[in-house]
Scaffold this motif. Sequence first.
Motif, PDB file in Angstrom:
ATOM      1  N   ALA A  13       0.826  -1.208   0.000  1.00  0.00           N
ATOM      2  CA  ALA A  13       0.000   0.000   0.000  1.00  0.00           C
ATOM      3  C   ALA A  13       0.860   1.257   0.000  1.00  0.00           C
ATOM      4  O   ALA A  13       0.475   2.278  -0.588  1.00  0.00           O
ATOM      5  CB  ALA A  13      -0.937  -0.010   1.207  1.00  0.00           C
ATOM      6  N   LEU A  16       2.735   1.027  -3.570  1.00  0.00           N
ATOM      7  CA  LEU A  16       1.815   0.925  -4.714  1.00  0.00           C
ATOM      8  C   LEU A  16       2.507   0.228  -5.891  1.00  0.00           C
ATOM      9  O   LEU A  16       2.331   0.588  -7.051  1.00  0.00           O
ATOM     10  CB  LEU A  16       1.281   2.306  -5.123  1.00  0.00           C
ATOM     11  N   LEU A  48      -6.952  -3.607  -2.996  1.00  0.00           N
ATOM     12  CA  LEU A  48      -6.131  -2.994  -4.038  1.00  0.00           C
ATOM     13  C   LEU A  48      -6.754  -3.262  -5.401  1.00  0.00           C
ATOM     14  O   LEU A  48      -7.141  -4.392  -5.702  1.00  0.00           O
ATOM     15  CB  LEU A  48      -4.709  -3.567  -4.006  1.00  0.00           C
ATOM     16  N   ARG A  50      -5.835  -3.696  -9.074  1.00  0.00           N
ATOM     17  CA  ARG A  50      -4.618  -4.006  -9.799  1.00  0.00           C
ATOM     18  C   ARG A  50      -4.869  -3.959 -11.300  1.00  0.00           C
ATOM     19  O   ARG A  50      -5.873  -4.482 -11.790  1.00  0.00           O
ATOM     20  CB  ARG A  50      -4.107  -5.392  -9.427  1.00  0.00           C
ATOM     21  N   LEU A  57      -5.099   1.935  -4.177  1.00  0.00           N
ATOM     22  CA  LEU A  57      -5.839   1.592  -2.965  1.00  0.00           C
ATOM     23  C   LEU A  57      -7.325   1.847  -3.145  1.00  0.00           C
ATOM     24  O   LEU A  57      -7.734   2.890  -3.680  1.00  0.00           O
ATOM     25  CB  LEU A  57      -5.339   2.422  -1.788  1.00  0.00           C
TER      26      LEU A  57
END
Length: 282
Positions: A13, A16, A48, A50, A57
């Motif tokens: 987090a 990132l 998250l 992706r 986040l």
Amino acid sequence: METRELRYFVAVAEELHFGRAAQRLGIAQPPLSRAVAQLERRLGVTLLERTSRSVVLTEAGSVLLAEGRAALDAVDAADRRTRRAALSVTGSSGLVLVTKAGASGELLAKLLDAYAAEPGAATVDVLLCGIGEQERMLRDGRADVALLHLPFDSTAGLDTEELCTEGQVVVLPAGHPLSTRSQVTLAEITALPGLPEPRRPRPDGTFPDGPGPQVRDSAQLYQLIALGRASAVLPESSRAQLNPGLVVVPVSDAPAVTTVIAWPPHSRSRALAGLVRTATRL
């Protein structure tokens, strides 16, 4: 949740980026990805978002990042305090006292001398920290006891004893028009052109918005004042730390500052109890 998974998530987090987080943790990327995915399944939320190019986040992830940092800090503090408690029982560890550099200097010197004269006194290591750091160092277990100053520091959840209360003064560059006054008001200080109040760090290390310069320690603050770039309202005892290029004027309507000795409420250290008794007697 397991602390290992929580540490993995916080690293991702903050970075990132799974690759950078894995490098920071010293592990391979595949087990890191699996651990974060397992945490999401356990919580039943997406932490998250992706894509092939980015990691973002979610709202839930932002909440867990803030809560996770606090939880991991608490775990680390428990680790340090437990180890220090074991050392104190065997007598192989002294006390660590933290205070802001340049604050309560005369009081601290008297306290250390008086405690050292007590039978069976433990050694006291003094940590001098930047502005606003002493509270955090006490809470996270890096220190056993701290000198804090109300109303600037928070004592919520800590045990405390009040030691002294004093007025405040404004610190100005020598030769300033107000330097010859017997006293000034807060309104007069706020209106000073070109001498803004410095911005001190919050407990989380960030700075509030404003025109004043960012200041992390007393030496930096006093140099800025001497250069005519800032002014500061400080406890009256700060007089003893000033350079020749600075002057102080009492502030008639500034709130009083109370110095307290503070420690974690669960402490069972006899050495700490002795230091507190000495402090309150002084």
